[in-house]
Design an enzyme around this catalytic site. Sequence first.
Site, PDB file in Angstrom:
ATOM      1  CG  ASP A 144     -17.375   7.614 -65.717  1.00 38.12           C
ATOM      2  OD1 ASP A 144     -16.559   8.366 -65.706  1.00 38.12           O
ATOM      3  OD2 ASP A 144     -18.393   7.626 -65.957  1.00 38.12           O
ATOM      4  CG  ASP A 153      -8.132   9.402 -69.308  1.00 37.56           C
ATOM      5  OD1 ASP A 153      -9.190   9.353 -70.168  1.00 37.56           O
ATOM      6  OD2 ASP A 153      -7.367  10.415 -69.143  1.00 37.56           O
ATOM      7  CG  MET A 154     -12.853   8.315 -72.447  1.00 41.56           C
ATOM      8  SD  MET A 154     -14.645   8.641 -72.729  1.00 41.56           S
ATOM      9  CE  MET A 154     -14.853  10.437 -72.290  1.00 41.56           C
ATOM     10  CG  HIS A 194     -23.959  14.794 -75.996  1.00 43.49           C
ATOM     11  ND1 HIS A 194     -25.193  15.101 -75.560  1.00 43.49           N
ATOM     12  CD2 HIS A 194     -23.263  14.610 -74.763  1.00 43.49           C
ATOM     13  CE1 HIS A 194     -25.260  15.020 -74.212  1.00 43.49           C
ATOM     14  NE2 HIS A 194     -24.270  14.721 -73.895  1.00 43.49           N
TER      15      HIS A 194
END
Length: 369
Positions: free
Chosen positions: A234, A254-255, A272
Amino acid sequence: MVSRSEIDDVLKISREADEAELMLQGQANIWRHMFAFADSMALKCAVELRIADIIHSHARPITLSQIATCIDSPSPDITCLARIMRFLVRAKIFTAVPPPQSDGGETLYGLTPSSKWLLHDADLSLAPMVLMENHPFLMAPWHCFGTCVKEGGIAFEKAHGRQIWDFASENPEFNKLFNDGMACTAKVVMGEVVAAYKDGFGSIRTLVDVGGGTGGAVAEVVKAYPHIKGINFDLPHVVASAPAYEGVSHVGGDMFESIPNADAIFMKWIMHDWSDEDCIKILKNCRKAVPEKTGKIIIVDGVIREDSDDPFDKTRLVFDLLMMAHSSNGKERSEVEWKKVLEEGGFPRYRIMEISISTLPMIIEAYPE
């Protein structure tokens, strides 16, 4: 003999009566929705005062006076408390058993299956989520919906001048509130996920939880499957406050840039939060991080099914508005919408698994080929 005009008069009166009844029902419906926030505020009040915990600590229904005595205040207003309890009893959050007429005693208040979810120290509790979602920080963006319709944009940013993730990184109070809320929902959901997906975790050796918060979700998986090496991934300010879990390492990053390599990637209520375009970017990075032949992603998220009638149908639609209020153009998706983002993100083969009727999200298992 009844004339045609008399019949017409009777029918007209009947139609007018029906129309008046429908208008009355319509008015009542608007009043109910107008003040729907009262449900949330009364619920928040009960959590803040720890009313469920007070009743639970006595192990039996108790009187209003006994509840008031245990509230953290030198002079609680028992009349105010009585009005709130009356409302919450009507909402089936608590029970109220009046004394026998000959007794002259006080009404006894007890717990229901609903209020048991408000116990702060219970293993499974939604109390932190109630406090989080009804905090002024998170209520403010809801007031920006009209502006979003007119102008577009992100409701949270309109309310606070920045997006939710930046706001959390700059505000320790909100960051803790948010992390606590996410951690409690992880606990509620993960027990069901681990049980329902037992065949899916067996072959995994390394698992990355993308957007895993403080690590509670992946810790539950590793606890059930100790052979798995868990990686909680995360943003740096999130993992900075993550507790230590056996078999889990915390990695900040950072994804949208890159994701640690693993046999499989897990994402619970992450997709979502983002637009289709952003989800596709995340999925493409997932695609790079898992093996081409054996890799997979495990998504735990909502799937809107408009013809369904399970207990969480309406809540999934509420979650869609929740994403409007708090996320960066995120939304709840139907299966058709999931299929589109998965294919464009590099995961054309997928299946959707219902966890159980007692959980809000579902499991979406997807493969690169």
